[in-house]
Each structure stands twice: as C-alpha cells, then as structure tokens.
Scaffold this motif. Structure first.
Motif, PDB file in Angstrom:
ATOM      1  N   ALA A   1      38.771  54.567   5.530  1.00 43.09           N
ATOM      2  CA  ALA A   1      37.363  54.529   5.910  1.00 43.09           C
ATOM      3  C   ALA A   1      37.198  53.634   7.129  1.00 43.09           C
ATOM      4  O   ALA A   1      37.885  52.632   7.281  1.00 43.09           O
ATOM      5  N   ALA A   2      36.285  54.030   7.984  1.00 40.98           N
ATOM      6  CA  ALA A   2      36.058  53.243   9.185  1.00 40.98           C
ATOM      7  C   ALA A   2      34.580  53.219   9.518  1.00 40.98           C
ATOM      8  O   ALA A   2      33.846  54.159   9.210  1.00 40.98           O
ATOM      9  N   THR A   3      34.169  52.139  10.147  1.00 41.53           N
ATOM     10  CA  THR A   3      32.802  52.052  10.627  1.00 41.53           C
ATOM     11  C   THR A   3      32.721  52.816  11.938  1.00 41.53           C
ATOM     12  O   THR A   3      33.548  52.638  12.821  1.00 41.53           O
ATOM     13  N   GLN A   4      31.744  53.694  12.026  1.00 42.10           N
ATOM     14  CA  GLN A   4      31.536  54.506  13.218  1.00 42.10           C
ATOM     15  C   GLN A   4      30.150  54.208  13.785  1.00 42.10           C
ATOM     16  O   GLN A   4      29.242  53.826  13.053  1.00 42.10           O
ATOM     17  N   THR A   5      29.993  54.408  15.062  1.00 35.61           N
ATOM     18  CA  THR A   5      28.683  54.299  15.692  1.00 35.61           C
ATOM     19  C   THR A   5      28.440  55.565  16.493  1.00 35.61           C
ATOM     20  O   THR A   5      29.330  56.033  17.204  1.00 35.61           O
ATOM     21  N   VAL A   6      27.246  56.117  16.334  1.00 29.21           N
ATOM     22  CA  VAL A   6      26.876  57.335  17.048  1.00 29.21           C
ATOM     23  C   VAL A   6      25.483  57.142  17.649  1.00 29.21           C
ATOM     24  O   VAL A   6      24.648  56.439  17.083  1.00 29.21           O
ATOM     25  N   THR A   7      25.272  57.745  18.793  1.00 27.24           N
ATOM     26  CA  THR A   7      23.954  57.729  19.419  1.00 27.24           C
ATOM     27  C   THR A   7      23.353  59.123  19.288  1.00 27.24           C
ATOM     28  O   THR A   7      23.965  60.105  19.699  1.00 27.24           O
ATOM     29  N   LEU A   8      22.175  59.176  18.684  1.00 26.39           N
ATOM     30  CA  LEU A   8      21.482  60.442  18.486  1.00 26.39           C
ATOM     31  C   LEU A   8      20.320  60.555  19.465  1.00 26.39           C
ATOM     32  O   LEU A   8      19.522  59.613  19.605  1.00 26.39           O
ATOM     33  N   ALA A   9      20.219  61.683  20.136  1.00 27.09           N
ATOM     34  CA  ALA A   9      19.092  61.970  21.018  1.00 27.09           C
ATOM     35  C   ALA A   9      17.948  62.496  20.162  1.00 27.09           C
ATOM     36  O   ALA A   9      18.147  63.363  19.311  1.00 27.09           O
ATOM     37  N   LEU A  10      16.758  61.963  20.394  1.00 27.27           N
ATOM     38  CA  LEU A  10      15.563  62.349  19.634  1.00 27.27           C
ATOM     39  C   LEU A  10      14.436  62.697  20.608  1.00 27.27           C
ATOM     40  O   LEU A  10      13.466  61.950  20.771  1.00 27.27           O
TER      41      LEU A  10
END
Length: 91
Positions: free
Chosen positions: A19-28
C-alpha cells in the motif's frame, strides 16, 4: 496444505507494505461559486482511505492524498460526481 497456509500468512503480513500514499489532482470545471469547494471537500473526505483534501475555487481543482490500498481515483471521481461536480484527473 501447510505450504498453502504459510504462503497465505506471508501474503497477509507483506500486503500492507504494498500500500502506498498517492496524491492526485482532480479538475472540477463545474465549480461556479466560492461555496462549491466546501461541498466537494465533504464528498471526497467521506471516501475511505482519504487523508487530505485541498479544494481551490480559483484553480477549480482538488488535490487529494489517499491510501491506494483502500481507494482509487475512480472512487474519488465518483464521489465528486455524486455531489454534483463531475471531475477528471488533471494533467
């Protein structure tokens, strides 16, 4: 049979390491007012495994940090869509 149980026990011990911590940027793009980020943040925060959410109206985006063993991008985008704000991964 003992080898099978030993293998399963080993997988159970090692699995959390994957398991790993992930970061994602979502366009809204559908956020149209300064109150929209509050709704989006609440929706994303309810997703199991999310540890941090920063939503900015000016950028019309959400930066989400999550545990990829508990959730994924699809669940995050489903949460925003369910709140009335369809999103996609920002490149």
């Amino acid at each position: 049979m003992k080898k099978l149980f030993a293998s399963l026990a080993l997988v159970a011990v090692i699995a959390p390491v994957w398991a790993a911590t992930q970061t994602v940027t979502l366009a809204l793009p559908g956020m149209t007012c300064a109150a929209c980020p509050i709704t989006v943040k609440k929706a994303i925060s309810k997703v199991d495994g999310v540890s941090k959410v920063v939503v900015t109206f000016e950028e019309r985006e959400a930066v989400v940090t999550f545990d990829d063993a508990k959730t994924g991008v699809q669940e995050l985008t489903e949460a925003t869509e369910g709140a009335g704000y369809p999103s996609s991964v920002k490149n």
